[in-house]
Scaffold this motif. Structure first.
Motif, PDB file in Angstrom:
ATOM      1  N   ARG A 344       0.841  -1.217   0.000  1.00 42.89           N
ATOM      2  CA  ARG A 344       0.000   0.000   0.000  1.00 42.89           C
ATOM      3  C   ARG A 344       0.864   1.250   0.000  1.00 42.89           C
ATOM      4  O   ARG A 344       0.578   2.222  -0.683  1.00 42.89           O
ATOM      5  CB  ARG A 344      -0.926   0.003   1.220  1.00 42.89           C
ATOM      6  N   GLN A 345       1.924   1.209   0.808  1.00 43.59           N
ATOM      7  CA  GLN A 345       2.800   2.392   0.864  1.00 43.59           C
ATOM      8  C   GLN A 345       3.465   2.618  -0.503  1.00 43.59           C
ATOM      9  O   GLN A 345       3.551   3.740  -0.994  1.00 43.59           O
ATOM     10  CB  GLN A 345       3.863   2.213   1.953  1.00 43.59           C
ATOM     11  N   LEU A 346       3.936   1.516  -1.135  1.00 39.64           N
ATOM     12  CA  LEU A 346       4.588   1.662  -2.445  1.00 39.64           C
ATOM     13  C   LEU A 346       3.604   2.196  -3.489  1.00 39.64           C
ATOM     14  O   LEU A 346       3.970   3.002  -4.345  1.00 39.64           O
ATOM     15  CB  LEU A 346       5.176   0.319  -2.897  1.00 39.64           C
ATOM     16  N   THR A 347       2.346   1.749  -3.395  1.00 37.56           N
ATOM     17  CA  THR A 347       1.353   2.237  -4.365  1.00 37.56           C
ATOM     18  C   THR A 347       1.131   3.730  -4.207  1.00 37.56           C
ATOM     19  O   THR A 347       1.107   4.485  -5.175  1.00 37.56           O
ATOM     20  CB  THR A 347       0.019   1.469  -4.189  1.00 37.56           C
ATOM     21  N   HIS A 348       1.022   4.197  -2.961  1.00 44.22           N
ATOM     22  CA  HIS A 348       0.780   5.646  -2.837  1.00 44.22           C
ATOM     23  C   HIS A 348       2.014   6.452  -3.211  1.00 44.22           C
ATOM     24  O   HIS A 348       1.923   7.520  -3.813  1.00 44.22           O
ATOM     25  CB  HIS A 348       0.136   6.050  -1.496  1.00 44.22           C
ATOM     26  N   ILE A 349       3.226   5.908  -2.931  1.00 43.52           N
ATOM     27  CA  ILE A 349       4.449   6.628  -3.339  1.00 43.52           C
ATOM     28  C   ILE A 349       4.505   6.712  -4.876  1.00 43.52           C
ATOM     29  O   ILE A 349       4.816   7.751  -5.450  1.00 43.52           O
ATOM     30  CB  ILE A 349       5.728   5.919  -2.805  1.00 43.52           C
ATOM     31  N   TRP A 350       4.173   5.615  -5.531  1.00 46.15           N
ATOM     32  CA  TRP A 350       4.202   5.573  -7.008  1.00 46.15           C
ATOM     33  C   TRP A 350       3.230   6.594  -7.602  1.00 46.15           C
ATOM     34  O   TRP A 350       3.573   7.378  -8.480  1.00 46.15           O
ATOM     35  CB  TRP A 350       3.878   4.159  -7.474  1.00 46.15           C
ATOM     36  N   GLN A 351       2.005   6.585  -7.084  1.00 43.27           N
ATOM     37  CA  GLN A 351       1.001   7.503  -7.648  1.00 43.27           C
ATOM     38  C   GLN A 351       1.379   8.962  -7.389  1.00 43.27           C
ATOM     39  O   GLN A 351       1.266   9.813  -8.278  1.00 43.27           O
ATOM     40  CB  GLN A 351      -0.379   7.184  -7.074  1.00 43.27           C
ATOM     41  N   ASP A 352       1.848   9.247  -6.172  1.00 39.08           N
ATOM     42  CA  ASP A 352       2.307  10.623  -5.885  1.00 39.08           C
ATOM     43  C   ASP A 352       3.449  11.008  -6.833  1.00 39.08           C
ATOM     44  O   ASP A 352       3.480  12.116  -7.365  1.00 39.08           O
ATOM     45  CB  ASP A 352       2.863  10.741  -4.452  1.00 39.08           C
ATOM     46  N   SER A 353       4.391  10.075  -7.014  1.00 39.70           N
ATOM     47  CA  SER A 353       5.571  10.368  -7.849  1.00 39.70           C
ATOM     48  C   SER A 353       5.151  10.779  -9.257  1.00 39.70           C
ATOM     49  O   SER A 353       5.674  11.747  -9.821  1.00 39.70           O
ATOM     50  CB  SER A 353       6.501   9.147  -7.958  1.00 39.70           C
ATOM     51  N   LEU A 354       4.193  10.029  -9.825  1.00 37.12           N
ATOM     52  CA  LEU A 354       3.755  10.359 -11.186  1.00 37.12           C
ATOM     53  C   LEU A 354       3.088  11.729 -11.221  1.00 37.12           C
ATOM     54  O   LEU A 354       3.306  12.524 -12.150  1.00 37.12           O
ATOM     55  CB  LEU A 354       2.790   9.288 -11.699  1.00 37.12           C
ATOM     56  N   GLY A 355       2.270  12.012 -10.215  1.00 33.86           N
ATOM     57  CA  GLY A 355       1.610  13.323 -10.159  1.00 33.86           C
ATOM     58  C   GLY A 355       2.646  14.437 -10.108  1.00 33.86           C
ATOM     59  O   GLY A 355       2.592  15.406 -10.896  1.00 33.86           O
ATOM     60  N   PHE A 356       3.631  14.320  -9.220  1.00 33.85           N
ATOM     61  CA  PHE A 356       4.650  15.371  -9.102  1.00 33.85           C
ATOM     62  C   PHE A 356       5.498  15.455 -10.375  1.00 33.85           C
ATOM     63  O   PHE A 356       5.903  16.540 -10.786  1.00 33.85           O
ATOM     64  CB  PHE A 356       5.540  15.113  -7.874  1.00 33.85           C
ATOM     65  N   GLY A 394       3.191  14.958 -19.478  1.00 32.45           N
ATOM     66  CA  GLY A 394       3.084  15.607 -18.166  1.00 32.45           C
ATOM     67  C   GLY A 394       1.642  15.739 -17.718  1.00 32.45           C
ATOM     68  O   GLY A 394       1.306  15.475 -16.557  1.00 32.45           O
ATOM     69  N   ARG A 395       0.771  16.132 -18.656  1.00 31.87           N
ATOM     70  CA  ARG A 395      -0.643  16.285 -18.283  1.00 31.87           C
ATOM     71  C   ARG A 395      -1.249  14.936 -17.888  1.00 31.87           C
ATOM     72  O   ARG A 395      -1.972  14.820 -16.900  1.00 31.87           O
ATOM     73  CB  ARG A 395      -1.449  16.890 -19.429  1.00 31.87           C
ATOM     74  N   ALA A 396      -0.935  13.906 -18.696  1.00 28.03           N
ATOM     75  CA  ALA A 396      -1.477  12.567 -18.394  1.00 28.03           C
ATOM     76  C   ALA A 396      -1.041  12.136 -16.987  1.00 28.03           C
ATOM     77  O   ALA A 396      -1.827  11.573 -16.222  1.00 28.03           O
ATOM     78  CB  ALA A 396      -1.013  11.564 -19.439  1.00 28.03           C
ATOM     79  N   LEU A 397       0.202  12.412 -16.639  1.00 29.83           N
ATOM     80  CA  LEU A 397       0.712  11.987 -15.328  1.00 29.83           C
ATOM     81  C   LEU A 397       0.090  12.801 -14.204  1.00 29.83           C
ATOM     82  O   LEU A 397      -0.293  12.266 -13.153  1.00 29.83           O
ATOM     83  CB  LEU A 397       2.239  12.120 -15.275  1.00 29.83           C
ATOM     84  N   ALA A 398      -0.010  14.114 -14.409  1.00 29.23           N
ATOM     85  CA  ALA A 398      -0.564  14.964 -13.339  1.00 29.23           C
ATOM     86  C   ALA A 398      -2.030  14.621 -13.081  1.00 29.23           C
ATOM     87  O   ALA A 398      -2.454  14.453 -11.935  1.00 29.23           O
ATOM     88  CB  ALA A 398      -0.412  16.437 -13.726  1.00 29.23           C
ATOM     89  N   VAL A 399      -2.786  14.489 -14.162  1.00 34.15           N
ATOM     90  CA  VAL A 399      -4.240  14.329 -14.007  1.00 34.15           C
ATOM     91  C   VAL A 399      -4.630  12.877 -13.720  1.00 34.15           C
ATOM     92  O   VAL A 399      -5.511  12.614 -12.913  1.00 34.15           O
ATOM     93  CB  VAL A 399      -4.972  14.843 -15.282  1.00 34.15           C
ATOM     94  N   HIS A 400      -3.936  11.950 -14.375  1.00 32.84           N
ATOM     95  CA  HIS A 400      -4.366  10.538 -14.278  1.00 32.84           C
ATOM     96  C   HIS A 400      -3.333   9.682 -13.549  1.00 32.84           C
ATOM     97  O   HIS A 400      -3.137   8.516 -13.899  1.00 32.84           O
ATOM     98  CB  HIS A 400      -4.597   9.966 -15.689  1.00 32.84           C
ATOM     99  N   HIS A 401      -2.636  10.257 -12.557  1.00 30.65           N
ATOM    100  CA  HIS A 401      -1.523   9.494 -11.954  1.00 30.65           C
ATOM    101  C   HIS A 401      -1.976   8.170 -11.353  1.00 30.65           C
ATOM    102  O   HIS A 401      -1.203   7.220 -11.296  1.00 30.65           O
ATOM    103  CB  HIS A 401      -0.743  10.338 -10.934  1.00 30.65           C
ATOM    104  N   ALA A 402      -3.236   8.090 -10.943  1.00 28.67           N
ATOM    105  CA  ALA A 402      -3.693   6.835 -10.321  1.00 28.67           C
ATOM    106  C   ALA A 402      -3.955   5.741 -11.360  1.00 28.67           C
ATOM    107  O   ALA A 402      -4.139   4.572 -11.006  1.00 28.67           O
ATOM    108  CB  ALA A 402      -4.944   7.097  -9.507  1.00 28.67           C
ATOM    109  N   ALA A 403      -3.952   6.124 -12.651  1.00 25.67           N
ATOM    110  CA  ALA A 403      -4.318   5.143 -13.679  1.00 25.67           C
ATOM    111  C   ALA A 403      -3.129   4.333 -14.192  1.00 25.67           C
ATOM    112  O   ALA A 403      -3.309   3.358 -14.917  1.00 25.67           O
ATOM    113  CB  ALA A 403      -4.975   5.868 -14.860  1.00 25.67           C
ATOM    114  N   PHE A 404      -1.911   4.734 -13.845  1.00 24.25           N
ATOM    115  CA  PHE A 404      -0.732   4.010 -14.350  1.00 24.25           C
ATOM    116  C   PHE A 404      -0.214   3.077 -13.263  1.00 24.25           C
ATOM    117  O   PHE A 404       0.288   3.534 -12.237  1.00 24.25           O
ATOM    118  CB  PHE A 404       0.391   4.989 -14.718  1.00 24.25           C
ATOM    119  N   SER A 405      -0.337   1.767 -13.507  1.00 21.08           N
ATOM    120  CA  SER A 405       0.103   0.890 -12.419  1.00 21.08           C
ATOM    121  C   SER A 405       1.562   0.465 -12.545  1.00 21.08           C
ATOM    122  O   SER A 405       2.152   0.004 -11.582  1.00 21.08           O
ATOM    123  CB  SER A 405      -0.818  -0.322 -12.293  1.00 21.08           C
TER     124      SER A 405
END
Ligand code: SR1
Ligand code: MG
Length: 420
Positions: A344-356, A394-405
């Motif tokens: 769970r921690q790795l998943t949230h770090i990954w999603q945050d990373s893509l957003g940033f 960049g837009r895809a990552l910022a807006v849809h960061h939760a969609a990239f697994s």
């Protein structure tokens, strides 16, 4: 706020440096008598003076803060306190991943300078990403550095007393935290006199300002950066904050250090690698650009994979802090629970990373401080093509960061965009 006495502060010059620093023991020890020192100023960053001092005995670097932002000039005054925070960050990050930062030789708070190991024949990573060098260990070094520094600066590793006192110390780095809050998360999405972009990119700048989903993402990520004090961050970990040789990689310039979400350092770094990826056609023929691009995507993949492996190892062997959680899991022989918490921690770090990463890619194209990988593409039309592609990812990552697994999914999208 600490009241620092800076009344006697004076910027060093190549002429004044030898006589002003001649009596400092650490410098005398490395270089011998000042009469033998040769000094050159090589600073080309946004903020500071950088001197290389050499003698027949050795060499070192002096980094001194200026009371204004060098990138803009004295119309943007800046406090000298940043050297104090950089010194404190450097000592902590060094201890968390020994050998990955330059050795510190001396710190002078009043004159706002540090003497450090001179890294040579290292070059700034941005230069290497523009050129034709391959760095076979880069991804491994960076993935390991990220895992060690982010894990060991967090509640997973630190006890209540050390953690709260560090949190309080770095919470005072307000000026540089404020710069990141503005330059990273706000300016690229509004009209601001600090912003600049390649001619021909007006439509992209306008589109970003009109893009409600992108602005919502920027606002939410800004909220996370400001209020999620997960670990001590380097705070400005881009490809200009790394010096490399074929066998070594070093992290420099930690003055933006603050407590924040783990994904911020990872995302800043990956975002810059994706920018470098999109810059390749601006520097090389089609075949070479493809080869270099594949290598950059490979480095990105390795950084993330090594980060996951090292973070998981630290999780299993080194969890000892406030958030260890071993009382819930290992101590009651519930290793499954501990592994689920890790995933769970790795998943949230990954999603945050893509957003940033997505926000970093916008601010390096539409904001004040740009990336040399793109900036040095002389043909403005070609540069605009590369930058437009980078903004699409960049837009895809910022807006849809939760969609990239997976990192593969992002790299595949980058390749698709690059072919358009
Ligand atoms: C005024 S400082 C501009 C930028 O330079 C630094 O390297 C940071 O990235 C900052 O945002
Ligand atoms: Mg810097």
């Amino acid at each position: 706020m600490r009241a620092l006495k800076k009344s006697r502060y004076e910027p060093l010059t190549t002429e004044s440096l030898p006589w002003r620093l001649a009596s400092i023991c650490a410098l005398k020890k490395s270089l011998g008598p000042a009469t033998d020192w040769r000094v050159k100023e090589v600073g080309d960053g946004n903020l500071n003076l950088i001197f290389i001092v050499e003698s027949s005995r050795g060499s070192l670097v002096i980094k001194q803060a200026l009371p204004y932002a060098r990138v803009v000039g004295d119309s943007w005054p800046m406090s000298l306190d940043r050297t104090f925070f950089e010194f404190n960050a450097l000592t902590r990050l060094q201890a968390r991943d020994p050998g990955r930062l330059p050795k510190l030789l001396h710190f002078d708070e009043e004159q706002a300078f540090m003497a450090m190991e001179y890294l040579h024949p290292h070059i700034i990573l941005r230069k290497a990403l523009i050129g034709d060098i391959l760095l076979p260990h880069l991804g491994e070094h960076l993935g390991r550095y990220l895992a060690r520094s982010l894990f060991r600066g967090s509640d997973l590793s630190m006890n209540t007393a050390e953690r709260k006192s560090d949190l309080a110390l770095f919470a005072r780095n307000v000026e540089l935290a404020g710069i990141t809050e503005d330059l990273f998360f706000t300016d690229p999405f509004i009209v601001h006199p600090r912003n600049r972009h390649t001619p021909g990119l007006e439509d992209s700048a306008r589109a970003a300002r009109a893009d409600m989903d992108l602005k919502l993402a920027a606002r939410e990520l800004k909220a996370k950066f400001c209020s999620c004090a997960e670990t001590l961050l380097h705070g400005d970990l881009h490809t200009g904050s790394l010096m490399v040789t074929e066998t070594d990689s070093r992290v420099i310039d930690a003055e933006f250090a603050v407590y924040g979400p783990m994904g911020f350092d990872i995302g800043s770094l990956l975002g810059n690698f994706w920018l470098a990826y999109f810059a390749q056609p601006g520097h090389h023929t089609t075949d070479v650009a493809e080869e270099r691009g594949n290598w950059i995507l490979d480095v990105i993949r390795t950084i993330w994979e090594v980060f996951v492996a090292e973070f998981s190892e630290l999780w299993r062997r080194e969890r000892s802090g406030i958030l260890s959680g071993s009382e819930f899991f290992e101590q009651s022989r519930d290793t499954l629970g501990s592994e689920i918490a890790l995933q769970r921690q790795l998943t949230h770090i990954w999603q945050d990373s893509l957003g940033f990463a997505g926000i970093e890619m916008h601010r390096r194209i539409l904001g004040l401080a740009h990336a040399a990988e793109l900036e040095t593409i002389a043909d403005e039309q070609q540069r605009a093509v590369c930058e437009r592609r980078a903004l699409t990812l960049g837009r895809a990552l910022a807006v849809h960061h939760a969609a990239f697994s997976t990192v593969e999914a992002v790299n595949r999208l980058a390749e698709d965009i690059n072919r358009q």
